[in-house]
Design an enzyme around this catalytic site. Structure first.
Site, short mmCIF file in Angstrom:
data_model
loop_
_atom_site.label_atom_id
_atom_site.label_comp_id
_atom_site.label_asym_id
_atom_site.label_seq_id
_atom_site.Cartn_x
_atom_site.Cartn_y
_atom_site.Cartn_z
CD GLU A 40 -2.79 1.18 2.48
OE1 GLU A 40 -3.84 1.83 2.43
OE2 GLU A 40 -2.42 0.54 3.49
CE LYS A 112 -7.67 1.43 3.26
NZ LYS A 112 -6.38 1.81 3.91
CB CYS A 149 -4.70 -1.53 4.03
SG CYS A 149 -3.84 -1.55 5.63
#
Length: 290
Positions: A40, A112, A149
């Protein structure tokens, strides 16, 4: 399919870090990797440790970054999963995973969806929640379910990707602990992180690739000492079995061979998708059932 996860630390500047990443990609490609996954926000430090408007400058090169990593994928003839800071418009930014195919073409991107806001992880200051949904990305190697994540803690995200035909789940990640935490707490956190992702593999019958950064990064604001990213990048199979795992301190190219045919074999003996009670899950659409 031979996969490679590039687990690395921040090397003090974007230029030096990117050069190191490119060298690692070239090595992985030379050794036969078909799919390469980067961690990331791999171009820079993890700037979300504090809130600073100057960090938005990193996102302004998004289009140039796309062109650069496209050329890297093409030159090395690999499918490449990158993680970039996207400026969509002034004041509107996303934490965006981008997938390039072997010819350098843009196979797709994912913004995300779940954005954390914790001490040292002030991502809500920087990132607007994604609006592209949970859509797998088709490549010459197969259909990739790319998440980022904090998404890795949510079984709903993994399930939807699987229901839409993702053949594997991929998580570029930046997670670590604080040095002042007790050793027992550090162990609990890291084991939870590994376990939740392996459970997604088991529940959906598909492999998982999780690529985390490593090394200590000080908090520029000095509100906290900083984060020691715990590495631990891993690949597991469709029953959650660990195929390869990195340690918690070393930069490494973690490689693993994935047999996508095993998904059918595993799902035939553990038919979780068959036995789902989709008529009884309406409560999942509620924030909480009072």
């Amino acid at each position: 399919m031979k996969t490679a996860l590039i687990q690395q630390k921040y090397h003090g500047s974007k230029e030096t870090t990117v050069a190191h990443t490119v060298a690692q990609i070239e090595t992985a490609s030379h050794n036969g990797a078909d799919l390469i996954v980067l961690q990331e926000l791999h171009q820079t430090e993890y700037f979300c440790q504090h809130e600073a408007t100057r960090s938005f400058d990193y996102a302004r090169s998004f289009r140039e970054d796309l062109a650069f990593w496209s050329s890297v994928a093409k030159r090395n003839e690999v499918v490449l999963v990158a993680s970039l800071f996207e400026e969509r418009a002034p004041g509107l930014y996303h934490n965006t995973a981008v997938v390039f195919d072997t010819d350098g073409s843009l196979a797709g991107k994912y913004r995300k969806m779940h954005i954390p806001d914790d001490p040292g992880f002030y991502e809500k200051f920087y990132f607007t929640p994604g609006d592209l949904g949970f859509e797998p990305i088709d490549t010459s190697l197969g259909r990739l379910g790319v998440l980022v994540c904090w998404d890795q803690w949510y079984p709903e995200a993994a399930r939807i990707m699987a229901l839409k035909g993702a053949e594997m789940l991929i998580y570029p990640t930046a997670i670590g602990w604080f040095d002042e935490d007790p050793e027992e707490e550090k162990t609990r956190q890291k084991e939870s992180w590994t376990t939740i992702q392996r459970s997604h593999a088991v529940a959906n019958g598909i492999p998982i690739l999780s690529c985390n950064r490593v090394g200590f990064e000080a908090d520029p604001s000095e509100a906290l000492d900083g984060i020691r990213f715990w590495g631990g990048s891993f690949v597991c199979g469709a029953q959650g079995e660990i195929l390869a795992q990195a340690d918690d301190r070393s930069e490494t190219i973690l490689t693993a061979d994935i047999d996508l045919k095993r998904t059918k074999e595993v799902r035939d003996i553990w038919p979780f998708l068959r036995d789902r009670r989709i008529d009884a899950y309406a409560d999942l659409l509620k924030r909480y059932c009072d």
